[in-house]
Design an enzyme around this catalytic site. Structure first.
Site, mmCIF file in Angstrom:
data_model
loop_
_atom_site.group_PDB
_atom_site.id
_atom_site.type_symbol
_atom_site.label_atom_id
_atom_site.label_comp_id
_atom_site.label_asym_id
_atom_site.label_seq_id
_atom_site.Cartn_x
_atom_site.Cartn_y
_atom_site.Cartn_z
ATOM 1 N N GLY D 212 0.794 -1.213 0.000
ATOM 2 C CA GLY D 212 0.000 0.000 0.000
ATOM 3 C C GLY D 212 0.828 1.265 0.000
ATOM 4 N N LEU D 238 -4.098 -5.461 -5.033
ATOM 5 C CA LEU D 238 -3.077 -4.422 -4.924
ATOM 6 C C LEU D 238 -1.775 -4.949 -4.317
ATOM 7 C CD1 LEU D 238 -2.442 -1.374 -5.234
ATOM 8 C CD2 LEU D 238 -3.164 -1.115 -2.867
ATOM 9 N N ASP D 239 -0.678 -4.790 -5.036
ATOM 10 C CA ASP D 239 0.667 -5.188 -4.561
ATOM 11 C C ASP D 239 0.767 -6.684 -4.268
ATOM 12 O OD1 ASP D 239 1.302 -2.521 -4.742
ATOM 13 O OD2 ASP D 239 1.027 -2.135 -2.614
ATOM 14 N N GLU D 240 -0.151 -7.468 -4.843
ATOM 15 C CA GLU D 240 -0.177 -8.896 -4.549
ATOM 16 C C GLU D 240 0.139 -9.752 -5.775
ATOM 17 O OE1 GLU D 240 -0.384 -10.288 -1.685
ATOM 18 O OE2 GLU D 240 -1.695 -9.174 -0.338
#
Lengths: 295, 295, 295, 295
Positions: D212, D238-240
Site C-alpha cells: 500500500g 493491490l501489490d499482490e
C-alpha cells in the site's frame, strides 16, 4: 505429493550424467532420447556452450530411473556408441555412491567445523572416512564423531615422507575427494597430480588479490574495503587453480588484522561449504582453468 | 520540526572541522569545549584512533554556528593555540563553499552520466565548472546542461602538451577536485603532485586484483565469480593510491567479456558516486596509503 | 604496540557510558571534560541526535581508566550533578562484569550452536549460566560444555507454571539477558515486563513481512525472491519489538519450503549472533520502538 | 569466433519457445527432437518441474535456425501435434519482433531515466512508442529522445475517462508491455484484465512488507534495518501480483525518511530494470501467483 518428492525417496534410483563434447546440432535431442529410451526421467538439466573458438558444449542431467542399479551397466554400455558419434567426454555418477572425502586441516578449525556441521545436518552428502592434520588441535572435535583422526606433523623439509604417509591413507580409505579446510602446507606436484580436480582448497582472500601467504595482513596494509575468500581446485600453480566460488564481506578502517581474520573466517566457512556441496552434487565441470558451475 | 532540520535550512551556518594529531588524553574534551565556547553546536562527530605504533588520533566534527561566516576568521584564529598545544593537523571547511570539480572522461560515459544525474538531483553538492575529454563522445551529454566541454586529444607522445593545457584550465577555473570518470590516460607525476588527495579515480576491478589495463578481460580469463570496482585517490603508483570505496557484483561462467563490462559498469557507477560524495562532505582522511572514511 | 592494544590488555579498566538526554549545546563538551577530569581516556565515541520533534541526544563512550574499579563509585557519584543539569538518562557499564545470559531453545539448534561456537571462540563476551528448553534435543550439545541444561516441557495450557519455573531459574542464576534462540513458545506479558529490552529474539522472516507463525511456508506461497531473518527485543506485541538487525539471502523458484528453511537458518544464525554481540557491548539504545545501534 | 557469436549476428534467426505441460517422461526428448528436425540449434535451455501436487513441467529454449522467418509458420504448424500429445501451453517468440512497451510515470523520474538509459545503451531490447504521465515533469526527458509524451491528468474521480484515453493509446500504438515506472495511480480491474502478465510495476518496498501507500514512511516508523523494492506483474489484488524480482539496501538509525527514499530509489531503479529485461527476453513464466524466472 509431487512426483519428484517420490523420486528422491528412492535415492538409489537417482543418477547423473555429465557430458562435454564439440558443439553441433542435435546433442540435446540425442541425449534426451537416449535417457528416455532407457526409462530415465530427467529431473534437472543444465547446459552451456562455450562462447569462444573452442565451440564446446557442456550438459548435466539429473534423472530418475527405476531399478537404476540393475540397469546401469547396460545403460553405460549402450552409451558408448552415442559417445563415440559425438566425441563426448562423459561421466555417469550414481546418487547411492557417496563420495569419500578426506579433510585436511591445520590449526584453525572453523572451516572443518562448518563442514562437519553441514554434514551432520544432512546437507553434505558424503562419507568422511578420516581427518588428517599437522596439529593436534582438531582431534577433540573429530574423534567424538567417530571419525578417525590422523596427526601427521609436517614441514617443508619432510614433505616427501609426510605425503607418502598421506597417500597411503588416501589409498587405504579409497578417497575420491580431498578438502583442504585451512591446511597450511603446500602439496607437491606429485601429490596434486594424483587427484586432478579432486582437491578443493579455501584461500583466505579474494583471488587473484593476495595470492600466497598472509593475505589478511596484506589486505590490511593495502587498506581494502572488502575482504574475501576463494574456493578452488588445487593445481600446481599456487592459488591459481580453477575458482569454484568466491564471496566477500565489507570492512572499514577500524578493522585491524585480528578483526579482518575473524570476519574473513565467516566468509571462508560459507565459501568452502558451498564449493564442496556443488562438487558432491556433480555440478562442476572444469574447462581449462575455469569452472562451469550448474547451480 | 527537529532542530537539525532547522540547522540545515541555514546551509551557510554549517561547518566542518577535521583534525589529526598524536593521541593523548583530553583531545575530545579540548575540541568540544572549543566548539561550545565559540557557539558551535555539534551535529555529528566521528573519531578514530590508529591501532598501530603511530598512535594517531583522528576526528571529524560537523557543527552549526549562527553567523558562522562572520565568525569564521575569529574562530580559526583562536584555534591556533589549541592546534599548537596538541600538534594538530586540521582543516576547517564551510558548507557554503562548494568544491569546484572538473570531470575527466574518455569514451565510456556511464560514470559521467551517473555523476551528472546525482548532481542534478542534488545529491552531489559541488560545482562542475568544466568537463575535459580526449574524445568528442561526451559533448552532447555535457553541453545541454550548460557545462563547458573541452575536447583535448591525448596520447602518450603528447602527454606534456596535453597536461599543460589541462593545467591551464584547472587554474583558470580554480579547480579543487578532479574526478577521473573512466579517463583512460595516465597522468604524469608532475600533474599528480599538484593535486594531492584531490584526484579521485575509478578503477574497473577489485584492487589489488587486476592492476593495470584490461581488467575485465583478465577477470574473464581467470574465471572469477565476482567482479568489482575500486575508487581511490590517485598517486604516482598506478592503481596503488589510497582506496576510498569498493564494491562487487556476482557473475558466472556464462558471462563473457562484454557482459562482464556491462555488469561492471553498474558497479563502477555506484562506487565512484559514493567516493565523490564522501569527499565532498569531507568524510575522508588519508592516513599513509589508506583512507579513514567517517560515513 | 598501539596504546589501545595496551588498554585492552587491562580489560578491568575498560568502561562504557551511555547517555540519552534532551539535545542542547554543550553536551559533548561537558561529558568529555568529565571523563578527562576523571582520568578516563576515550577509546571510542558515537553520537546521534534524533531527527524529529523529540530533539533527543544519544551518545556512547568507551574509555580506559587506570584503576577503574577503585574509582568507579567516586566517578558515578560525581556524575549525578552533570546528569541532573542535562536531564540525562544514563548507564555506566564495566567490561569486567560479564552479562549473564540464559539461552532458551526449542527443537532447532542451529542458532544455539552458533552462539555457543562464537562464545567458545571468545567473540561473545558473556557468561552462559544455563540453557532452558521445552525439548530434550539440545541437552547433548549443552552439557558437554559444562553448562546446566533445564528441560521444562511447555505448551499454552501450562504457560503460567512453566514461566514460574523459568523465572525462578532466572533469579537463582541472576540473569540479565535472555536469548530466544528459536524458542517457539510465546512469553506472557508478565514475564516480558520483568526483562525490558533484555530479551532478544530471532524471528525467521524479514519483519514486518510474515509476522507470526510459519513464515517460510508463507514466503514460499507468496513467491518472494529473498528471504530474511530479524533479531529484535521482545515486547508484548508479537514480533513488533524494536528491531536490532536484519539480513537476507537470495532464493528462487526452485527452492521449496525445506530449502527455504535451510537457507534461512544460515541467515538466522548470523543475524542473532550479531544482535547479541552488539547488546553485550552496550552498543544498542532503544528509542521508542526502534534501536540506535552504534556499530 | 564462437558459433554463438555468429548466431547472434543474425538476430532475425533467433527464436524462443516456452512450454508448460503436465510432467511425464519424454518431454525433453520430444521437444529437442522437434527442434533438431526443424534445423533449430539450441543455444540455451532451462527447465523446471514443480515440486507440488500439480506436477507441471516448464521449459524455455532459445535457438538459432537459418531462415527462421521463412520457416516459422511451417514450424508452428508442425508443432500442433506434439503440443496436443503432451497437452502443452506454449509460446513461440521471435527475436526480430521487439516488444512494444509503454512507460507510465508520475512525478518521480528515476525509474524512467534508468529504463531510458539502459534502452539507449542497447540493454533493453524493446520499442518505446510512448510515455504516459499524469504530470508534466517527465516531458523534458522524454521528448528530446523522439518519444511521444502524453500528459493525461488523473485522479480517482476521473479514473474511467483517464483509462479510456490510455486504452485508446495502447491500441493505437499496439502495445504489448506496460511498465509502471513509479506511476502512482491505481488501475481498474477492467484495465488490468486487458493485459494479463503484461503490466510490470515497481513497488517501493520489500513486499509483502509495507503493502500500500507510504512504504518508506512506514519503514522508518518500524525501524527496519534494510529497505527494499519489488517488481511484480500487476493483478487486481493491490501489490499482490506475482513477484519477479526483489532487492534491498542496508540502512541505519541515522537515515530519515528523505534518506530512505533516496537510498530506495537506487534499489527501485535496478530491480525494475532487471524485471523488464527478463520479461523482454521471455525468461519469465507465471505459475499461479508466482514467477519462474529462467536467468
Amino acid at each position: 505429493m509431487s512426483i519428484f518428492t517420490q523420486y528422491y525417496k528412492e535415492k538409489e534410483n537417482i543418477g547423473r550424467l555429465l557430458v562435454k563434447c564439440p558443439n553441433k546440432p542435435g546433442i540435446v535431442a540425442a541425449l534426451s532420447k537416449f535417457l528416455f529410451d532407457h526409462g530415465a526421467d530427467i529431473i534437472e538439466s543444465s547446459q552451456y556452450s562455450s562462447d569462444d573458438e573452442s565451440n564446446m558444449f557442456y550438459i548435466r542431467f539429473e534423472y530418475y530411473c527405476e531399478e537404476l542399479l540393475e540397469k546401469r551397466s547396460q545403460m553405460e554400455g549402450d552409451f558408448l556408441e552415442l559417445a563415440a558419434a559425438f566425441k563426448m567426454d562423459y561421466t555417469f555418477t550414481y546418487n547411492n555412491k557417496q563420495k569419500r572425502s578426506a579433510i585436511f586441516v591445520s590449526k584453525e578449525v572453523h572451516c572443518l567445523m562448518e563442514l562437519l556441521w553441514e554434514w551432520q545436518s544432512g546437507d553434505l552428502d558424503m562419507d568422511i572416512p578420516l581427518v588428517i592434520s599437522n596439529h593436534e588441535t582438531a582431534r577433540e572435535i573429530v574423534e567424538p564423531l567417530g571419525i578417525p583422526f590422523y596427526y601427521i606433523p609436517a614441514n617443508k623439509d619432510i614433505r616427501e615422507e609426510v605425503e607418502a604417509k598421506q597417500m597411503e591413507l588416501m589409498e587405504e580409505y579409497d578417497i575420491d575427494l580431498l578438502i583442504l579446510a585451512r591446511y597450511m602446507q603446500i602439496l607437491t606436484p606429485n601429490f596434486v597430480e594424483r587427484f586432478p580436480n579432486q582437491i578443493i582448497n579455501i584461500h583466505h582472500s579474494f583471488l587473484p588479490a593476495f595470492i600466497g601467504a598472509r593475505p589478511y595482513e596484506r589486505a590490511y596494509e593495502r587498506g581494502v574495503k572488502l575482504i574475501g575468500a576463494t574456493s578452488h581446485y588445487v593445481t600446481n600453480d599456487l592459488d591459481e587453480g580453477p575458482i569454484i566460488e568466491q564471496d566477500i564481506e565489507r570492512v572499514d578502517h577500524r578493522d585491524n588484522v585480528p578483526m579482518l581474520k575473524k570476519i574473513g573466517q565467516q566468509v571462508e566457512r560459507r565459501v568452502l561449504a558451498r564449493a564442496v556441496k556443488w562438487h558432491l552434487q556433480d555440478r562442476i565441470i572444469v574447462k581449462d582453468n575455469k569452472t562451469i558451475v550448474f547451480h
